[in-house]
Design a protein around this motif. Structure first.
Motif, PDB file in Angstrom:
ATOM      1  N   ILE A  66       0.866  -1.178   0.000  1.00 29.31           N
ATOM      2  CA  ILE A  66       0.000   0.000   0.000  1.00 29.31           C
ATOM      3  C   ILE A  66       0.904   1.230   0.000  1.00 29.31           C
ATOM      4  CG2 ILE A  66      -1.755   1.292   1.256  1.00 29.31           C
ATOM      5  CD1 ILE A  66      -2.587  -1.447   2.496  1.00 29.31           C
ATOM      6  N   ILE A  67       0.690   2.078  -0.979  1.00 30.51           N
ATOM      7  CA  ILE A  67       1.511   3.290  -1.111  1.00 30.51           C
ATOM      8  C   ILE A  67       0.595   4.497  -1.080  1.00 30.51           C
ATOM      9  CG2 ILE A  67       3.082   4.581  -2.602  1.00 30.51           C
ATOM     10  CD1 ILE A  67       3.967   1.862  -3.785  1.00 30.51           C
ATOM     11  N   GLU A  68       0.916   5.414  -0.174  1.00 31.33           N
ATOM     12  CA  GLU A  68       0.195   6.676  -0.086  1.00 31.33           C
ATOM     13  C   GLU A  68       1.238   7.780  -0.030  1.00 31.33           C
ATOM     14  OE1 GLU A  68      -2.421   8.722   3.278  1.00 31.33           O
ATOM     15  OE2 GLU A  68      -3.362   6.917   2.448  1.00 31.33           O
ATOM     16  N   GLY A  69       1.418   8.450  -1.145  1.00 31.88           N
ATOM     17  CA  GLY A  69       2.501   9.423  -1.234  1.00 31.88           C
ATOM     18  C   GLY A  69       3.828   8.697  -1.076  1.00 31.88           C
ATOM     19  N   GLY A  70       4.623   9.096  -0.072  1.00 29.91           N
ATOM     20  CA  GLY A  70       5.887   8.432   0.198  1.00 29.91           C
ATOM     21  C   GLY A  70       5.821   7.435   1.338  1.00 29.91           C
ATOM     22  N   SER A  71       4.611   7.168   1.848  1.00 31.41           N
ATOM     23  CA  SER A  71       4.437   6.196   2.934  1.00 31.41           C
ATOM     24  C   SER A  71       4.050   4.846   2.337  1.00 31.41           C
ATOM     25  CB  SER A  71       3.348   6.656   3.903  1.00 31.41           C
ATOM     26  OG  SER A  71       3.704   7.878   4.500  1.00 31.41           O
ATOM     27  N   VAL A  72       4.740   3.792   2.778  1.00 28.87           N
ATOM     28  CA  VAL A  72       4.536   2.468   2.192  1.00 28.87           C
ATOM     29  C   VAL A  72       4.388   1.431   3.295  1.00 28.87           C
ATOM     30  CG1 VAL A  72       5.509   0.727   0.635  1.00 28.87           C
ATOM     31  CG2 VAL A  72       6.017   3.155   0.254  1.00 28.87           C
ATOM     32  N   ALA A  73       3.385   0.575   3.153  1.00 26.86           N
ATOM     33  CA  ALA A  73       3.200  -0.589   4.024  1.00 26.86           C
ATOM     34  C   ALA A  73       3.274  -1.823   3.134  1.00 26.86           C
ATOM     35  CB  ALA A  73       1.858  -0.529   4.741  1.00 26.86           C
ATOM     36  N   VAL A  74       4.044  -2.820   3.565  1.00 27.00           N
ATOM     37  CA  VAL A  74       4.260  -4.016   2.748  1.00 27.00           C
ATOM     38  C   VAL A  74       4.094  -5.265   3.603  1.00 27.00           C
ATOM     39  CG1 VAL A  74       5.891  -5.249   1.263  1.00 27.00           C
ATOM     40  CG2 VAL A  74       5.986  -2.758   1.395  1.00 27.00           C
TER      41      VAL A  74
END
Length: 120
Positions: free
Chosen positions: A69-77
């Motif tokens: 999940i990418i929101e702008g420069g924040s990423v959860a993997v």
């Protein structure tokens, strides 16, 4: 602001580095912070984080990523790996990407699985 594809490619370099045991390919910012399960205080600075990744990579085999999940420069993997004792682990990585470099890494997984069957 970097595109989604650019942010994803930066994060995938981290996964690749774990698989080939080579942290030199990870694009890290000068003041990057690494928050991991085995480091009670964050590891800070490009050189120290790169060194830490080099130290842990040989113990994390077959690193794979799932949903990202990418929101702008924040990423959860969602991620999974096999540890050297044969235990399969699943968890998550969280990244902050600024420009074309990782500025923060947080790793979460259940460490108890790594010690199953061991007397402590």
């Amino acid at each position: 602001m970097s595109s989604r594809a650019e942010v994803e490619s930066v994060v995938l370099k981290f996964v690749e580095a774990l698989n080939i045991d080579d942290a030199s390919i990870v694009p890290l910012s000068e003041h990057v912070e690494y928050h991991g399960m085995f480091s009670p205080i964050p590891i800070s600075g490009e050189a120290d984080v790169r060194d830490y990744i080099d130290q842990i990579a040989p113990f994390m085999l077959n690193e794979k990523y799932g949903k990202m999940i990418i929101e702008g420069g924040s990423v959860a993997v969602q991620a999974s790996f096999d540890s050297v004792n044969g235990i399969h682990n699943e968890g998550a990585f969280f990244f902050e990407v600024k420009g074309d470099k990782i500025s923060a890494i947080k790793v979460v997984f259940d460490t108890r699985r790594m010690f199953e069957g061991k007397k402590l």
